[in-house]
Motif scaffolding. Structure first.
Motif, PDB file in Angstrom:
ATOM      1  N   GLU A 213       0.830  -1.209   0.000  1.00  0.00           N
ATOM      2  CA  GLU A 213       0.000   0.000   0.000  1.00  0.00           C
ATOM      3  C   GLU A 213       0.865   1.259   0.000  1.00  0.00           C
ATOM      4  O   GLU A 213       0.590   2.210  -0.743  1.00  0.00           O
ATOM      5  CB  GLU A 213      -0.930  -0.044   1.216  1.00  0.00           C
ATOM      6  N   LYS A 214       1.922   1.275   0.804  1.00  0.00           N
ATOM      7  CA  LYS A 214       2.829   2.430   0.841  1.00  0.00           C
ATOM      8  C   LYS A 214       3.597   2.559  -0.475  1.00  0.00           C
ATOM      9  O   LYS A 214       3.811   3.675  -0.980  1.00  0.00           O
ATOM     10  CB  LYS A 214       3.801   2.288   2.004  1.00  0.00           C
ATOM     11  N   HIS A 215       4.014   1.432  -1.038  1.00  0.00           N
ATOM     12  CA  HIS A 215       4.730   1.476  -2.327  1.00  0.00           C
ATOM     13  C   HIS A 215       3.815   2.008  -3.430  1.00  0.00           C
ATOM     14  O   HIS A 215       4.268   2.683  -4.354  1.00  0.00           O
ATOM     15  CB  HIS A 215       5.241   0.078  -2.672  1.00  0.00           C
ATOM     16  N   GLY A 216       2.538   1.728  -3.296  1.00  0.00           N
ATOM     17  CA  GLY A 216       1.585   2.240  -4.282  1.00  0.00           C
ATOM     18  C   GLY A 216       1.529   3.758  -4.296  1.00  0.00           C
ATOM     19  O   GLY A 216       1.343   4.364  -5.361  1.00  0.00           O
ATOM     20  N   GLU A 217       1.693   4.395  -3.120  1.00  0.00           N
ATOM     21  CA  GLU A 217       1.707   5.861  -3.060  1.00  0.00           C
ATOM     22  C   GLU A 217       2.907   6.419  -3.820  1.00  0.00           C
ATOM     23  O   GLU A 217       2.808   7.439  -4.504  1.00  0.00           O
ATOM     24  CB  GLU A 217       1.739   6.325  -1.601  1.00  0.00           C
ATOM     25  N   VAL A 218       4.051   5.761  -3.702  1.00  0.00           N
ATOM     26  CA  VAL A 218       5.250   6.213  -4.429  1.00  0.00           C
ATOM     27  C   VAL A 218       5.029   6.105  -5.937  1.00  0.00           C
ATOM     28  O   VAL A 218       5.349   7.027  -6.700  1.00  0.00           O
ATOM     29  CB  VAL A 218       6.477   5.383  -3.991  1.00  0.00           C
ATOM     30  N   ILE A 219       4.478   4.977  -6.360  1.00  0.00           N
ATOM     31  CA  ILE A 219       4.213   4.791  -7.797  1.00  0.00           C
ATOM     32  C   ILE A 219       3.206   5.829  -8.284  1.00  0.00           C
ATOM     33  O   ILE A 219       3.339   6.375  -9.384  1.00  0.00           O
ATOM     34  CB  ILE A 219       3.698   3.366  -8.054  1.00  0.00           C
ATOM     35  N   LYS A 220       2.207   6.127  -7.448  1.00  0.00           N
ATOM     36  CA  LYS A 220       1.169   7.080  -7.841  1.00  0.00           C
ATOM     37  C   LYS A 220       1.754   8.463  -8.096  1.00  0.00           C
ATOM     38  O   LYS A 220       1.437   9.115  -9.108  1.00  0.00           O
ATOM     39  CB  LYS A 220       0.110   7.149  -6.747  1.00  0.00           C
ATOM     40  N   ASN A 221       2.628   8.944  -7.189  1.00  0.00           N
ATOM     41  CA  ASN A 221       3.233  10.272  -7.364  1.00  0.00           C
ATOM     42  C   ASN A 221       4.077  10.332  -8.639  1.00  0.00           C
ATOM     43  O   ASN A 221       4.037  11.328  -9.384  1.00  0.00           O
ATOM     44  CB  ASN A 221       4.083  10.620  -6.143  1.00  0.00           C
ATOM     45  N   LYS A 222       4.819   9.277  -8.900  1.00  0.00           N
ATOM     46  CA  LYS A 222       5.631   9.248 -10.129  1.00  0.00           C
ATOM     47  C   LYS A 222       4.743   9.192 -11.373  1.00  0.00           C
ATOM     48  O   LYS A 222       5.036   9.838 -12.382  1.00  0.00           O
ATOM     49  CB  LYS A 222       6.570   8.047 -10.095  1.00  0.00           C
ATOM     50  N   LEU A 223       3.656   8.427 -11.280  1.00  0.00           N
ATOM     51  CA  LEU A 223       2.759   8.320 -12.430  1.00  0.00           C
ATOM     52  C   LEU A 223       2.049   9.636 -12.716  1.00  0.00           C
ATOM     53  O   LEU A 223       1.805   9.975 -13.882  1.00  0.00           O
ATOM     54  CB  LEU A 223       1.719   7.221 -12.188  1.00  0.00           C
TER      55      LEU A 223
END
Length: 366
Positions: A213-223
């Motif tokens: 879930e936390k890794h998803g936030e990182v991917i979201k900001n980059k996306l």
């Protein structure tokens, strides 16, 4: 080891026993003899093609030796067999998950979005049959998050990375985040941690779900940054395409205008030439008509030997002019005519001379 010996004894007693052959092949695969196991499974499949579980085992071994595409083909063939045979419907969910894992593995390694979508599709099919399985929800969220990661890893000039694909990745990422949060906050069951009950999927790890879930936030900001860049890039490309289209249309319009002008000029020249030809033809016809005799009003007839007035007047005028002018020279007479004329003159002279001589002669001679 003992299982292998047991299956081997069964095959010696019954060489056509497919279950014993399947057991030996599985034992060989567990020992690492993957090629031998695959050879066994291939032989079993040829002799008992109606059993889709044998095809699934062959697909497992094929996947382990790295032939992912062949393994996917075998899994999908086994699924078709299972759907047509009611006694194997209970094995479909597990086969769906195996097929999804094969697509996931290949899509992640080669950055293939189509394979990642297929993995999501197969896990979704398994969830339709067993929606209460938390492990299946974890697998679905994992596939969706990995799809977003593959989109993020694509190069800027990759034709598959479009604004629509980035938008889809953000949607998958949002769904995966909600699923991971739900799994993290899922109440514990009396038997222990969530997912600790017996199911077709292994128990999921709460800590792993929280990390995802936390890794998803990182991917979201980059996306989101990548989406902005992609939107600007596509807008720029659309603007350039529009400019090229406008230039192309302007060139075509200019070409059509020139062609129209040339056609009008050619048409005008043709009309002038046609007009000149008509005028020339009319002039020729007029000249020809003036030279033709007027048969409707013929000239007055004259008697034979009658001289027309105009000719008579012209002859009198010629005679008067001759009288008024110098004496006309006499035409030369041909020699023969001249000699004849002189002879006649001599005869006339001699005749006259003779008469004169006779007159002069004395009377005595008379």
């Amino acid at each position: 080891g003992r299982a292998f010996e047991f299956f081997d004894k069964v095959l010696k007693l019954d060489p056509m026993n497919t279950y014993a052959a399947n057991g030996i092949a599985r034992a060989l695969a567990e020992r690492g003899a993957l090629e031998d196991a695959r050879s066994f499974f291939t032989q079993i499949r040829e002799s008992a093609s109606s059993n889709p579980l044998l095809v699934v085992n062959l697909a497992h071994v094929t996947l382990e030796i790295g032939q992912v595409d062949n393994a996917i083909a075998l899994y999908e063939f086994a699924i078709k067999k299972m759907l047509s045979l009611p006694e194997y419907h209970g094995e479909i969910v597990g086969t769906y998950l195996c097929t999804a894992r094969a697509h996931y593995t290949l899509g992640k390694s080669v950055k293939d979005l189509t394979k990642m979508r297929r993995s999501i599709d197969y896990v979704s099919k398994a969830l339709q049959l067993r929606p209460s399985e938390e492990g299946l929800w974890f697998d679905l969220a994992l596939c969706q998050q990995q799809f977003a990661q593959v989109v993020l890893d694509l190069q800027d000039n990759d034709k598959h990375r479009t604004s629509a694909v980035v938008h889809q990745a953000l949607e998958y990422l949002s769904n995966a985040r909600e699923t991971f949060l739900w799994l993290v906050n899922l109440p514990r069951k009396p038997g222990g941690d969530a997912g600790s009950y017996t199911s077709v999927t292994p128990p999921y790890d709460r800590r792993l779900a929280q990390e995802r879930e936390k890794h998803g936030e990182v991917i979201k900001n980059k996306l989101l940054r990548r989406k902005q860049e992609q939107d600007e890039k596509e807008k720029r490309e659309l603007r350039e395409q529009a400019e090229k289209q406008a230039r192309r249309e302007a060139n075509e319009a200019e070409k059509r205008r020139r062609e129209h002008e040339e056609m009008e000029l050619r048409k005008k020249r043709d009309e002038e030439l046609q007009k000149q030809r008509q005028q020339l033809q009319a002039q020729i016809q007029a000249d020809f008509a003036s030279e033709e005799p007027d048969y409707a009003n013929p000239p007055p007839s004259r008697k034979r030997g009658q001289i027309p007035d105009d000719e008579y007047e012209s002859s009198e005028g010629e005679q008067g002019s001759r009288r008024a002018g110098k004496k006309r020279k006499r035409k030369p007479v041909p020699k023969r005519q001249r000699k004849t004329t002189s002879d006649s003159q001599e005869s006339r002279t001699s005749a006259r001379g003779g008469v004169a001589a006779d007159e002069d002669m004395p009377d005595s001679q008379i």
